[in-house]
Enzyme design. Structure first.
Site, PDB file in Angstrom:
ATOM      1  N   TYR A  62       0.830  -1.209   0.000  1.00  0.00           N
ATOM      2  CA  TYR A  62       0.000   0.000   0.000  1.00  0.00           C
ATOM      3  C   TYR A  62       0.864   1.258   0.000  1.00  0.00           C
ATOM      4  CZ  TYR A  62      -4.698  -1.930   0.882  1.00  0.00           C
ATOM      5  OH  TYR A  62      -5.918  -2.554   0.777  1.00  0.00           O
ATOM      6  N   LYS A 101       3.113 -15.248   2.601  1.00  0.00           N
ATOM      7  CA  LYS A 101       3.306 -16.011   1.356  1.00  0.00           C
ATOM      8  C   LYS A 101       4.802 -16.303   1.259  1.00  0.00           C
ATOM      9  CE  LYS A 101       1.833 -17.831  -2.513  1.00  0.00           C
ATOM     10  NZ  LYS A 101       1.008 -19.051  -2.551  1.00  0.00           N
ATOM     11  N   ASP A 143      -2.944 -18.357   0.760  1.00  0.00           N
ATOM     12  CA  ASP A 143      -3.950 -19.084  -0.040  1.00  0.00           C
ATOM     13  C   ASP A 143      -4.637 -20.139   0.824  1.00  0.00           C
ATOM     14  OD1 ASP A 143      -1.469 -20.352   0.045  1.00  0.00           O
ATOM     15  OD2 ASP A 143      -1.519 -21.065  -2.022  1.00  0.00           O
ATOM     16  N   ASP A 155      -6.436  -6.833   4.319  1.00  0.00           N
ATOM     17  CA  ASP A 155      -7.573  -6.196   3.649  1.00  0.00           C
ATOM     18  C   ASP A 155      -8.478  -7.275   3.065  1.00  0.00           C
ATOM     19  OD1 ASP A 155      -9.124  -4.137   2.411  1.00  0.00           O
ATOM     20  OD2 ASP A 155      -8.110  -4.595   0.521  1.00  0.00           O
ATOM     21  N   ASP A 203     -12.376  -8.971   4.704  1.00  0.00           N
ATOM     22  CA  ASP A 203     -13.661  -9.005   3.993  1.00  0.00           C
ATOM     23  C   ASP A 203     -14.199 -10.430   3.950  1.00  0.00           C
ATOM     24  OD1 ASP A 203     -13.375  -6.274   3.399  1.00  0.00           O
ATOM     25  OD2 ASP A 203     -14.153  -6.520   1.365  1.00  0.00           O
TER      26      ASP A 203
HETATM   27  C1  IPM Z   1     -10.431  -1.101   4.071  1.00  0.00           C
HETATM   28  C2  IPM Z   1     -10.671  -0.532   2.697  1.00  0.00           C
HETATM   29  C3  IPM Z   1      -9.509   0.388   2.323  1.00  0.00           C
HETATM   30  C4  IPM Z   1      -8.231  -0.440   2.364  1.00  0.00           C
HETATM   31  C5  IPM Z   1      -9.673   1.095   0.955  1.00  0.00           C
HETATM   32  C6  IPM Z   1     -10.946   1.900   0.873  1.00  0.00           C
HETATM   33  C7  IPM Z   1      -8.490   1.945   0.619  1.00  0.00           C
HETATM   34  O1  IPM Z   1     -10.854  -1.554   1.775  1.00  0.00           O
HETATM   35  O2  IPM Z   1     -10.292  -0.312   5.028  1.00  0.00           O
HETATM   36  O3  IPM Z   1     -10.402  -2.320   4.194  1.00  0.00           O
HETATM   37  O4  IPM Z   1      -7.898  -1.122   1.379  1.00  0.00           O
HETATM   38  O5  IPM Z   1      -7.545  -0.385   3.384  1.00  0.00           O
HETATM   39 MG    MG Z   2     -11.001  -3.477   2.621  1.00  0.00          MG
END
Ligand code: IPM
Ligand code: MG
Length: 357
Positions: free
Chosen positions: A142, A191, A223, A247, A251
């Site tokens: 990032y 990884k 993975d 990240d 999710d």
């Molecule tokens: C998160 C989001 C952010 C990230 C984006 C919006 C830049 O997906 O906080 O998980 O990737 O950190």
């Molecule tokens: Mg995110």
């Protein structure tokens, strides 16, 4: 006590969900005798429209002067074609970096009342999911060098994953400390079979593990971790991983709990100042419709009370209220399942939470 809270409402559903958190904090303040003083901070798409840049310096300064920051969400289709350094997401990354918030704590808990919302066929194998993802937040790909150029095969682009021992060790310590306060199980995700940065990550985590003999430590390739989260989610207590892997995996973990609209996060560093944000995005499709689930942001406010303000009892009070509301069967649209009942709006769900405080 009096607290100075910076509000980065942001774009899309951001303003609606931050308003919910403010209302809930208002009730907590009343009950426990605190006052929260808010400053609205311009950042993200709204800041681009108003000033031409996603994160004006004044916004950074105001955040640095506050006791804590609550952030809704930034971004939206309107700004999707802008060059990288002018995108709304730069505001988020810029704030995390300027405030030195290198650790992102993302708990994923499956509420008993939402068991039917867990999308796995054998949702019983999910009963009791309760994990924390500790995501490195100010390093890795990032923030590494990136660019475009001409390569042997024509136009190309690159991003760089780079980690120092110092960066790995400080996030590692937070993860081991987090594990010590929980079931004392830590999985570090990397990884290392391919990436040199992951091999350094793994070596550093192994060194640290010697300081925490009580923590049952193991490594897992990313993975495999993506697979294991679906195959056997109960094996996880604390996961520590890099910025990008965290990240993605957070999710994935959120979906196990029924909806990404439920998961809060705390971005912290070495001081008390932190930024508290739901893990979801700005959901432009439902923005302005009073339809978003405010729970992720309300629970982020609870994390703020706990981590930045040291108000544990108040934090638990919000968490219990959310849990009770879900148990009583109140649902926003994202957690309705097959029910034919009308979903609660953002403000109605907020009211229900407030009634339970
Ligand atoms: C998160 C989001 C952010 C990230 C984006 C919006 C830049 O997906 O906080 O998980 O990737 O950190
Ligand atoms: Mg995110």
């Amino acid at each position: 006590m009096d607290y100075k809270i910076a509000l980065v409402k942001g774009d899309g559903i951001g303003p609606e969900i931050v308003d919910s958190a403010v209302k809930v904090l208002g009730r907590v303040g009343e009950k426990f005798g605190h006052s929260f003083n808010y400053t609205d901070i311009l950042a993200g798409g709204g800041a681009i429209d108003a000033t031409g840049e996603p994160l004006p310096k004044e916004s950074i300064d105001l955040c640095l002067e506050s006791d804590a920051v609550i952030l809704g969400a930034v971004g939206g289709p309107k700004w999707d074609t802008l060059p990288g350094h002018l995108r709304p997401e730069r505001a988020l990354l810029g704030l995390r970096s300027a405030m030195g918030l290198y650790a992102n704590i993302r708990p994923a808990v499956l509420y008993e009342a939402l068991l039917s919302e867990c999308p796995l066929k054998d949702s019983i194998a999910c009963e009791g999911i309760d994990m924390v993802i500790v995501r490195e937040l100010t390093g890795g790909i990032y923030f590494g060098e990136r660019g475009r150029g001409e390569g042997p095969m024509g136009p190309e682009a690159y991003d760089t994953e780079r980690y120092s021992v110092t960066e790995i060790a400080r996030i590692g310590r937070i993860a081991f400390e987090t594990a010590m306060k929980r079931k004392k199980r830590l999985v570090s995700v990397d990884k290392a079979n391919v990436l040199e940065s992951s091999r350094l990550w793994r070596e550093t985590m192994h060194m640290l593990s010697a300081d925490y003999p009580e923590v049952e430590y193991s490594d897992m390739l990313v993975d495999n971790a993506a697979m294991q989260l679906i195959r056997k989610p109960l094996q996880f207590d604390v996961i520590v991983t890099s910025n990008m892997f965290g990240d993605i995996l957070s999710d994935e973990a959120s979906m196990l709990t029924g909806s990404i609209g439920l998961l809060p996060s705390a971005s912290i560093g070495s001081g008390k100042l932190g930024m508290y944000e739901p893990i979801h995005g700005s959901a432009p499709d439902i923005a302005g419709k009073n339809a978003a689930n405010p729970i992720a942001t309300v629970l982020s406010a609870a994390m703020m009370l706990r981590y930045s303000l040291g108000l544990e009892e108040e934090a638990v009070c919000i968490e219990r209220a959310v849990s009770r509301v879900l148990k009583d069967g109140h649902r926003t649209a994202d957690i309705m399942g097959d029910s034919k009942a009308a979903p609660l709006s953002t403000t109605e769900m907020t009211e229900k939470i407030i009634e339970n405080i």
